[in-house]
Design an enzyme around this catalytic site. Structure first.
Site, short mmCIF file in Angstrom:
data_model
loop_
_atom_site.label_atom_id
_atom_site.label_comp_id
_atom_site.label_asym_id
_atom_site.label_seq_id
_atom_site.Cartn_x
_atom_site.Cartn_y
_atom_site.Cartn_z
N HIS A 51 157.63 45.90 80.61
CA HIS A 51 157.01 47.30 80.50
C HIS A 51 155.52 46.72 79.91
O HIS A 51 155.09 46.84 80.94
CB HIS A 51 157.16 47.54 78.57
CG HIS A 51 156.01 48.43 78.66
ND1 HIS A 51 155.25 48.76 77.93
CD2 HIS A 51 156.07 50.18 79.10
CE1 HIS A 51 154.36 50.34 77.98
NE2 HIS A 51 155.07 50.64 78.42
N GLU A 54 154.99 46.49 84.06
CA GLU A 54 154.78 48.02 84.74
C GLU A 54 153.47 47.94 84.27
O GLU A 54 152.46 48.81 85.24
CB GLU A 54 155.82 48.52 83.80
CG GLU A 54 155.38 50.17 84.40
CD GLU A 54 155.41 51.44 83.13
OE1 GLU A 54 154.65 52.28 83.50
OE2 GLU A 54 156.34 50.92 82.47
#
Length: 424
Positions: A51, A54
């Site tokens: 994450h 990202e």
């Protein structure tokens, strides 16, 4: 000259699979870069790294600053997005067809060639800590996230995608690069596009980009073991206006052939306004403003989740109603009318999604990652049309077993008896 095929697939040497679907009636393209690496591919010390990467994709590359990325995306009029799941990370954009070359250049740059500027790293840590805090402050999100974590014996499958706050705050640059090198493998990636797209031209652009990257490990991230489900209960004491109640039952994953029966079961149970739970809990009794069911699944395992928010004084009544509805469906299956309605509902959703370039792109990529092939809409529609009462009833009997459930309650006062299972 023969007409161009609507669907085409190319496997680039040492690079990703390129899957496209040409939609002659549209003038836009949805493009996505899919990396089969998500939170499930993290060790305890790495939780949240997928994450975090990202987020960092939009914070600068060797060729572009964070502001330049934002400006170029805005100038295209494009709609860019990214998300991380337990099993993959996706970077996507939708643009006018004539902007596709520039869109690919930007998307490839941010997804596959980001930098880690120290000041941006620290700034983004703070942003993600706020994101984690938002979940903590949102009762239904917190309960369902905690329920998922409690349901599995495998921490890699169960931990929150964002990672724990203390872990994210302690990330080091070298560790992040190590995780990325082990998991961002060109040979396992998929680039998908749907809309006004020329497959050969896109494949050529992608091949040239990957040819310029430094060598990367071949293969895919290690296959994760199938997690084992843990029945049980959890209680979260919170000073909130409503008590939130959730139940979850284990189901096979997205690759399992029974997925259409389970989708039908979930829809009939609590997936829309005519569903049993919505009608019984909200319409007939006014017990809850929101009540519903969802499938939360990975490739090989998942949960059928039920959630409602209720006045603290009516929790026991809600639980009785929900458990009676579950028992009735497990024992009696579905009616002929429910079967007809759910077939039309699922067919309608399929056709509505088929008119969106973004939905078609997502469908292309997920089918390639799951099955290694294109699944025509006609094939899916035929499977929906063949759904039977027996098939859905068997799924209900197998899944809705109160002994194999995890139950969670978040609220100001929690009676332990609420968590003990069905009432007599």
């Amino acid at each position: 000259m023969p007409p161009k095929k609507a669907f085409q697939c190319s496997i680039l040497p040492g690079g990703p699979a390129v899957v496209t679907e040409r939609m002659p009636a549209v003038r836009t393209v949805s493009l996505g870069v899919w990396i089969p690496a998500g939170s499930r591919h993290e060790t305890r010390a790495q939780e949240g790294m997928a994450h975090f990467w990202e987020h960092m994709a939009f914070k600068g590359t060797a060729a572009r600053t964070a502001r330049q990325i934002a400006l170029e995306l805005d100038l295209l009029g494009g709609l860019a997005d990214a998300y991380t799941s337990r099993e993959h990370t996706c970077f996507s954009i939708r643009v006018a067809a004539d902007h596709l070359p520039v869109a690919w250049d930007i998307l490839a740059d941010i997804a596959l060639a980001p930098c880690l500027p120290p000041e941006e790293m620290e700034r983004e840590k703070d942003v993600i800590l706020q994101e984690i805090g938002m979940v903590e402050d949102t009762p239904d999100d917190k309960l369902l996230e905690s329920l998922w974590e409690a349901a599995w014996d495998d921490r890699a499958a169960g931990h929150p995608i964002t990672g724990p706050a203390e872990g994210v705050a302690a990330f080091f640059e070298a560790d992040l690069w190590d995780w990325r090198a082990a998991n961002y493998r060109p040979g396992s990636m998929v680039v998908a596009a749907a809309g006004a797209v020329d497959h050969a031209a896109l494949a050529d652009m992608i091949a040239r980009f990957f040819a310029g990257l430094p060598p990367a490990p071949v293969g895919s991230p290690e296959t994760a073991p199938v997690p084992a489900f843990r029945p049980g209960s959890l209680s979260l004491a919170r000073e909130v206006e409503q008590t939130h109640v959730a139940m979850a039952f284990p189901v096979p994953g997205n690759a399992d052939p029974g997925r259409f029966a389970r989708a039908a079961l979930c829809t009939i149970l609590g997936g829309n306004m005519s569903s049993r739970l919505f009608q019984e809990v909200r319409e007939k009794r006014g017990l809850a403003y929101a009540v519903g069911s969802d499938l939360n699944t990975m490739a090989d395992a998942g949960l059928l989740e039920i959630h409602a928010a209720v006045d603290p004084g009516r929790v026991e009544e809600l639980l009785d109603v929900v458990r009676r509805e579950l028992a009735a469906m497990a024992a009696g299956g579905v009616t002929r009318q429910e079967l007809e309605h759910v077939r039309e509902h699922l067919r309608g959703l399929l056709l509505l999604g088929a008119e969106s370039t973004e939905n078609r792109m997502v469908r292309l990529a997920k089918n390639h990652l799951l099955f290694g092939r294109h699944v025509p809409l006609s094939e899916t529609a035929a499977k929906i049309a063949r759904l039977s009462r027996d098939e859905i009833g068997q799924a209900a009997a197998a899944i809705l077993d109160p002994v194999r459930a995890v139950v969670g309650i978040l609220g100001p006062q929690i009676d332990p008896a609420w968590l003990e299972g069905p009432t007599a």
